[in-house]
Design an enzyme around this catalytic site. Structure first.
Site, mmCIF file in Angstrom:
data_model
loop_
_atom_site.group_PDB
_atom_site.id
_atom_site.type_symbol
_atom_site.label_atom_id
_atom_site.label_comp_id
_atom_site.label_asym_id
_atom_site.label_seq_id
_atom_site.Cartn_x
_atom_site.Cartn_y
_atom_site.Cartn_z
ATOM 1 N N GLY A 14 -27.807 -4.246 3.029
ATOM 2 C CA GLY A 14 -26.460 -3.705 2.855
ATOM 3 C C GLY A 14 -25.947 -3.955 1.447
ATOM 4 O O GLY A 14 -26.585 -4.632 0.630
ATOM 5 N N VAL A 16 -23.459 -5.815 0.323
ATOM 6 C CA VAL A 16 -23.225 -7.229 0.008
ATOM 7 C C VAL A 16 -24.529 -8.020 0.075
ATOM 8 O O VAL A 16 -24.792 -8.872 -0.767
ATOM 9 C CB VAL A 16 -22.162 -7.832 0.948
ATOM 10 N N CYS A 132 -12.415 -10.271 1.152
ATOM 11 C CA CYS A 132 -12.473 -10.105 -0.310
ATOM 12 C C CYS A 132 -11.107 -10.113 -1.006
ATOM 13 O O CYS A 132 -10.947 -10.820 -2.012
ATOM 14 C CB CYS A 132 -13.292 -8.875 -0.689
ATOM 15 N N HIS A 245 -11.369 -4.535 -6.390
ATOM 16 C CA HIS A 245 -10.067 -4.498 -5.710
ATOM 17 C C HIS A 245 -8.973 -4.920 -6.688
ATOM 18 O O HIS A 245 -9.141 -5.877 -7.465
ATOM 19 C CB HIS A 245 -10.049 -5.477 -4.534
#
Length: 339
Positions: A14, A16, A132, A245
């Site tokens: 994946g 991450v 996160c 982010h």
């Protein structure tokens, strides 16, 4: 341990999991044997680690025999099933899902904020990696909390699609190409078009009108800062950005701090880079934070509507500091101080 540690990465294929392997290599984590684990769909594929090809194995209960540290990033249901199994077999689990974060006996750790909590791994053999957006906010707020206390936090997030995973990254790319070519937009991952749009909706809606993502920020922030009295309210928004982010954070402190004092505190803080020169149009940007491990803070100014308020703009790479790097940092402290 001579020669290093036996490390497993669960969910290795994946977004991450891939980054966990990359960060282990970048930071020269002392790996003796690396075991890459995934579901049937991905088992059999290969990944490189320090120039050597590693096969991805199918995740089974037997996968954790002889493993010292297991980094999990395969979703909550997988963690709930396999993290206790890994711990029972002697591994210490660093789990990136939300499965154990709010369980009282499981430490929820950001190394720059509450490294002492790692000792709690002895309770169940599991350490939780926070959400996160909570991680980067915690890194930036810890120095302020220590200096002046915090009464209230109001945060609005602008979260990249990589937080949802590889399919979301592909969806933003595909939708953008479709729009540029005047073709119909297909929507599969998100309930609405994400390209050239903002969705005030991350995770599911709860009875109180907040989303689960928003309540994660509320509850995890209190746990990480070890202060249940802090009042927190959050609005989380998905934006058409691939990585990084961003957060607009308003903090009401217990003791008055000037903007200059906050800048000085953050300039000395571990893991923080202050980017704050409005006259030169310098402030944190997601495109500049992508690929970095630091948390970037700017637009630091006093809130003129209240007596003890500070506004901050906080940006970090959600796949790195917001997930993979934070997990590897926890593992580094674990082997340094407890093994």
């Amino acid at each position: 341990m001579e020669g290093g540690y036996n490390v497993a990465v669960v969910g290795a294929t994946g977004a991450v999991g891939n980054m966990m392997v990359e960060v282990l290599q970048e930071r020269n984590f002392p790996v003796n044997n690396l075991k890459l684990l995934a579901s049937e769909r991905s088992a059999g594929s290969t990944m490189l680690f320090h120039g050597k090809v590693h096969k991805v194995d199918l995740l089974t209960p037997e996968s954790f025999e002889g493993i010292d540290v297991a980094l999990f990033s395969a979703g909550g249901s997988v963690s709930k099933e396999f993290a206790p199994i890994a711990a029972d077999r002697g591994a210490v689990v660093v789990d990136n899902s939300s499965a154990f974060r709010m369980e009282p006996e499981v430490p929820l750790v950001v190394p720059e904020v509450n490294p002492h909590q790692i000792a709690g791994f002895r309770n169940r053999g599991i350490i939780a990696n926070p959400n996160c957006p909570t991680i980067q906010m915690g890194v930036a707020l810890k120095p302020i909390y220590d200096a002046a206390g915090i009464e209230r936090i109001v945060v609005s997030t602008y979260q990249a699609v990589s937080g949802t995973g590889k399919r979301a990254i592909q969806e933003l790319q595909d939708q953008s190409i479709s729009i540029f070519n005047f073709k119909p937009v297909k929507t599969e991952v998100y309930p609405h078009q994400i390209a050239f749009n903002c969705l005030p909706h991350i995770d599911v809606f709860l009875e109180n009108g907040y989303t689960r993502e928003e309540m994660k920020m509320v509850n995890e922030t209190r746990k990480i800062l070890e202060d249940p009295s802090i009042r927190v309210t959050a609005t989380t928004v998905r934006v058409p950005v691939f990585y990084g982010h961003s957060e607009s954070v308003n903090v009401e402190t217990k003791k008055k701090l000037s903007a200059q004092e906050v800048k000085e505190l953050l300039a000395e803080a571990p893991g923080v880079v202050v980017v704050d020169d409005p006259e030169k149009n310098l402030y944190p940007l997601a495109i500049n934070a992508a690929g970095k491990d630091e948390t970037f803070v700017g637009r630091i100014r006093e809130d003129e509507s209240i007596e003890r308020g500070i506004n901050l703009w906080i940006v970090a790479d959600n796949i790195r500091k917001g997930a993979a790097t934070n997990a590897v940092q926890i593992a580094e402290l674990l082997i340094r101080d407890y093994f």
